[in-house]
Design an enzyme around this catalytic site. Structure first.
Site, PDB file in Angstrom:
ATOM      1  N   GLY A  15       0.830  -1.210   0.000  1.00 23.64           N
ATOM      2  CA  GLY A  15       0.000   0.000   0.000  1.00 23.64           C
ATOM      3  C   GLY A  15       0.862   1.256   0.000  1.00 23.64           C
ATOM      4  N   ALA A  17       2.139   3.097   2.348  1.00 24.13           N
ATOM      5  CA  ALA A  17       3.271   3.148   3.283  1.00 24.13           C
ATOM      6  C   ALA A  17       4.445   2.340   2.733  1.00 24.13           C
ATOM      7  CB  ALA A  17       2.847   2.623   4.655  1.00 24.13           C
ATOM      8  N   LYS A  37       1.063 -10.372  -0.707  1.00 23.37           N
ATOM      9  CA  LYS A  37       0.369 -11.650  -0.899  1.00 23.37           C
ATOM     10  C   LYS A  37      -0.664 -11.552  -2.018  1.00 23.37           C
ATOM     11  CE  LYS A  37      -3.019 -11.099   2.822  1.00 23.37           C
ATOM     12  NZ  LYS A  37      -3.688 -11.749   3.931  1.00 23.37           N
ATOM     13  N   THR A  46      -5.147   0.804   0.547  1.00 21.88           N
ATOM     14  CA  THR A  46      -4.900   2.063  -0.173  1.00 21.88           C
ATOM     15  C   THR A  46      -5.722   2.086  -1.455  1.00 21.88           C
ATOM     16  OG1 THR A  46      -2.665   2.251   0.700  1.00 21.88           O
ATOM     17  CG2 THR A  46      -3.102   3.405  -1.366  1.00 21.88           C
ATOM     18  N   GLN A  50     -11.379   5.741  -1.010  1.00 23.43           N
ATOM     19  CA  GLN A  50     -12.063   6.592  -1.983  1.00 23.43           C
ATOM     20  C   GLN A  50     -11.809   8.073  -1.710  1.00 23.43           C
ATOM     21  OE1 GLN A  50     -16.191   5.573  -1.635  1.00 23.43           O
ATOM     22  NE2 GLN A  50     -15.942   3.571  -2.590  1.00 23.43           N
ATOM     23  N   GLY A  51     -12.065   8.468  -0.456  1.00 25.85           N
ATOM     24  CA  GLY A  51     -12.190   9.879  -0.097  1.00 25.85           C
ATOM     25  C   GLY A  51     -10.997  10.731  -0.462  1.00 25.85           C
ATOM     26  N   GLU A 117     -14.697  16.094   5.081  1.00 23.47           N
ATOM     27  CA  GLU A 117     -15.294  14.857   5.592  1.00 23.47           C
ATOM     28  C   GLU A 117     -15.589  15.047   7.075  1.00 23.47           C
ATOM     29  OE1 GLU A 117     -13.068  11.335   4.401  1.00 23.47           O
ATOM     30  OE2 GLU A 117     -12.496  12.341   2.561  1.00 23.47           O
ATOM     31  N   HIS A 245     -16.695   2.237   9.747  1.00 22.10           N
ATOM     32  CA  HIS A 245     -17.124   3.291   8.824  1.00 22.10           C
ATOM     33  C   HIS A 245     -18.641   3.303   8.848  1.00 22.10           C
ATOM     34  CE1 HIS A 245     -17.634   5.787   5.329  1.00 22.10           C
ATOM     35  NE2 HIS A 245     -16.332   6.011   5.307  1.00 22.10           N
ATOM     36  N   ARG A 291     -16.624   9.699  13.161  1.00 24.21           N
ATOM     37  CA  ARG A 291     -17.142   8.404  12.706  1.00 24.21           C
ATOM     38  C   ARG A 291     -17.699   7.512  13.793  1.00 24.21           C
ATOM     39  NH1 ARG A 291     -12.874   6.549   8.180  1.00 24.21           N
ATOM     40  NH2 ARG A 291     -13.604   8.169   6.785  1.00 24.21           N
ATOM     41  N   HIS A 352     -13.645  -0.910   9.544  1.00 27.74           N
ATOM     42  CA  HIS A 352     -12.962  -0.132   8.506  1.00 27.74           C
ATOM     43  C   HIS A 352     -11.481   0.090   8.765  1.00 27.74           C
ATOM     44  CE1 HIS A 352     -12.736   2.771   5.263  1.00 27.74           C
ATOM     45  NE2 HIS A 352     -12.358   3.739   6.077  1.00 27.74           N
ATOM     46  N   ARG A 387      -9.780   7.516  14.438  1.00 30.64           N
ATOM     47  CA  ARG A 387      -9.049   8.228  13.376  1.00 30.64           C
ATOM     48  C   ARG A 387      -9.927   9.267  12.665  1.00 30.64           C
ATOM     49  NH1 ARG A 387      -8.567   7.156   7.697  1.00 30.64           N
ATOM     50  NH2 ARG A 387     -10.193   5.643   8.126  1.00 30.64           N
ATOM     51  N   SER A 392      -5.262   8.515   7.166  1.00 35.25           N
ATOM     52  CA  SER A 392      -4.464   7.279   7.104  1.00 35.25           C
ATOM     53  C   SER A 392      -3.504   7.249   5.917  1.00 35.25           C
ATOM     54  CB  SER A 392      -5.374   6.059   7.072  1.00 35.25           C
ATOM     55  OG  SER A 392      -6.435   6.269   6.190  1.00 35.25           O
TER      56      SER A 392
HETATM   57  C1  SIN Z   1     -13.987   7.511   2.982  1.00 32.47           C
HETATM   58  O1  SIN Z   1     -13.861   7.897   1.837  1.00 32.47           O
HETATM   59  O2  SIN Z   1     -14.975   7.746   3.664  1.00 32.47           O
HETATM   60  C2  SIN Z   1     -12.897   6.702   3.575  1.00 32.47           C
HETATM   61  C3  SIN Z   1     -11.753   7.561   3.854  1.00 32.47           C
HETATM   62  C4  SIN Z   1     -11.101   7.183   5.131  1.00 32.47           C
HETATM   63  O3  SIN Z   1     -11.462   6.192   5.752  1.00 32.47           O
HETATM   64  O4  SIN Z   1     -10.230   7.937   5.554  1.00 32.47           O
END
Ligand code: SIN
Length: 526
Positions: A15, A17, A37, A46, A50-51, A117, A245, A291, A352, A387, A392
């Protein structure tokens, strides 16, 4: 003949990182091997993000962003780590993501089209519409493939860290500091287990949310890194804080497809099936509350109304072109007959993100010598108890650079500390049994249901105690089965799921204080 590899640095996980660390190390002349894997680079969290990636905006002071992270995390975040992530955000996003790998972040009138967000006080989320992670991952791999010091191996699954004194045949090794020197790895094609020796190992294996029945993560995200690090003796922390989430698509075939929080950022509101918009009842921040609060509110509404889901109404409130802003979500929902620009989307919370993990310092160093942990597998202290959205990817990027920089700084001062002949080869079982997929599936389902029902959004001591005893029994049985059976990805994942699930439950039982993503119903507190 047993196969083995030697490399300077072994990175496990592909991903943001792991990819960032690989880029920095390989470009600076370090022989680096990155294993995953997955069949390719699409099987990472990763890729599913989406966001977007939060980044300090031009309009604000670092303190604004820092305060949002702290508020979301219920103020048990490690301030130095939060400052590190915020203060490096603009620099590393520009240097790595924009200038080097050329991520085409969305722009509007010549400026970045920043999203907002939940629990963010400012528009600061860089995005590529609703496919940010996918594009970041694609750009990384276009770039990484050309690096001559980097070898990438897909379909290679890490089973355990090679660690001293555990894997040493030398009895005197016991008296020296424990350390890691590589990993036992399954080559999925040959079905053989090889040893990869390295001076440093970077774990970037992602989170654990797929130990839950409903999860937004790829199926294999079961905490392999956490389980491996635990078995090798590294310190683990804060695993009780599993973030749910609030909005994954509710449809029997949709496999908890994520409906980005950016959808609520564009005005969408949650309503129950009676048509009542309910979030203001639970939080003054309404639909953009942190969240953990939104997930619990949805859970309460579902219980109160005896419903399996709630609705997310974007169509009535959006001031944007929905299809253009959220093409992935639009197409995906359409596939199930849901036109999101006309009707509300049925949603439920899903596991999530793991806010805790293997304890890591500001440079990504774990408590075990030569082992670095970065990204979701790590507990850096950035996220505290919950978080903040879109932090992330940023944490993975920043710790990817920091860990690589630390290795580079000290690399030439350090000698190879292992003697290969002293290290145990993989021991195949004497009479290896063939894997029975029905047994694996049944055990995995039991773990997922146990975690969902007893260690989920709302926990009680009774439920957790029940989970602990069920999981202890399961783990014992799974380990016996693992010792006799041919090694495959599914048995590795099963063994690690049992281990990680137990670690989460034990952490949740140990911490009786409800905070952030860890919520214990007060009437059951002892
Ligand atoms: C989302 O798009 O809601 C996920 C983004 C995230 O978990 O930071």
């Amino acid at each position: 003949m047993e196969e083995y590899f030697e490399t300077d640095v072994l990175i496990i996980g592909a991903g943001i990182a792991g990819s960032t660390a690989a880029l920095v190390l390989a470009e600076n002349g370090i022989n680096t091997m990155l294993i995953s894997k997955g069949d390719d680079f699409t099987e990472t969290n990763t890729h599913k993000a989406q966001g977007g990636i939060a980044c300090l905006s031009e309009k604000e002071k670092p303190k604004d962003f820092i305060d949002d992270i702290l508020r979301s995390g219920d103020n048990i975040n490690f301030l130095d780590a939060v400052e590190q992530v915020v203060n490096n955000s603009q620099k590393f996003v520009k240097k790595i993501l924009i200038d080097k790998i050329k991520v085409p972040f969305s722009v509007n009138n010549g400026s970045f089209d920043l999203a907002i967000e939940g629990a963010h006080s400012e528009r600061r989320v860089l995005n590529v519409k609703d496919m940010t992670g996918k594009v970041i991952q694609e750009q990384f791999f276009k770039y990484l493939r050309k690096l001559k010091n980097l070898k990438i191996l897909f379909n290679h699954t890490a089973i355990d860290l090679l660690a001293f004194p555990h894997h040493s045949k030398n009895p005197f090794r016991l008296y020296k500091e424990p350390e890691t020197i590589g990993a036992y790895v399954l080559n999925q094609t040959t079905k053989r287990i090889l040893r990869i020796f390295s001076k440093k190992v970077i774990l970037a294996t992602g989170g654990l949310s797929s130990i839950y029945l409903h999860s937004t993560n790829p199926a294999g995200t079961v905490g392999n890194g956490i389980a491996m690090a635990y078995r090798a003796g590294a310190q683990i922390a804060n695993l009780e804080y599993v973030q749910f989430h609030p909005t994954s698509l509710f449809h029997k075939e949709a496999d908890s497809f994520l409906i980005s929080e950016a959808v609520r950022g564009e005005g969408a509101k949650l309503m129950n099936r009676k048509g009542e918009y309910f979030m203001k009842k639970y939080s003054p921040l309404g639909d953009l509350a942190p969240r953990d609060e939104v997930s619990r509110s949805i859970y309460e509404e579902m219980i109160e109304n005896d419903d399996d889901y709630v609705l997310l109404d974007l169509a009535s409130f959006a001031k944007i072109n929905i299809k253009e802003r959220f093409p992935t979500i639009y197409e995906n929902c359409l596939q199930y007959g849901i036109k999101i620009d006309e009707v509300p989307i049925p949603v439920v919370p899903a596991a999530h993100y793991s806010c805790g993990g293997v304890l890591s310092d500001l440079k990504g160093r774990s408590s075990l010598k030569n082992l670095y942990v970065i990204g979701e597998v790590a507990n850096t202290g950035v996220h505290g108890a919950n978080r903040l959205a879109s932090v992330s990817l940023l944490e993975g990027l920043v710790w990817g650079v920091k860990s690589a920089d630390d290795i580079l700084e000290n690399f030439h001062k350090e000698k190879n500390l292992y003697v290969m002949s002293e290290i145990s080869e993989w021991k195949y079982p004497y009479l290896q049994e063939e894997l029975d997929p029905a047994l694996v599936l049944q055990d995995l389902i039991m773990i997922k249901y146990t975690m969902w029902n007893y260690s989920g959004i709302i926990r009680t001591i009774k439920r957790l105690e029940r989970a602990k005893s069920d999981l202890e029994y399961l783990k014992h049985r799974i380990v016996k089965f693992y010792q006799k059976t041919e090694i495959t990805n599914s048995i590795i994942d099963l063994r690690d799921s049992a281990q990680t699930a137990l670690l989460v439950v034990n952490a949740a039982l140990y911490n009786k204080i409800s905070m952030g993503a860890h919520f214990i119903k007060s009437s059951d507190e002892k």
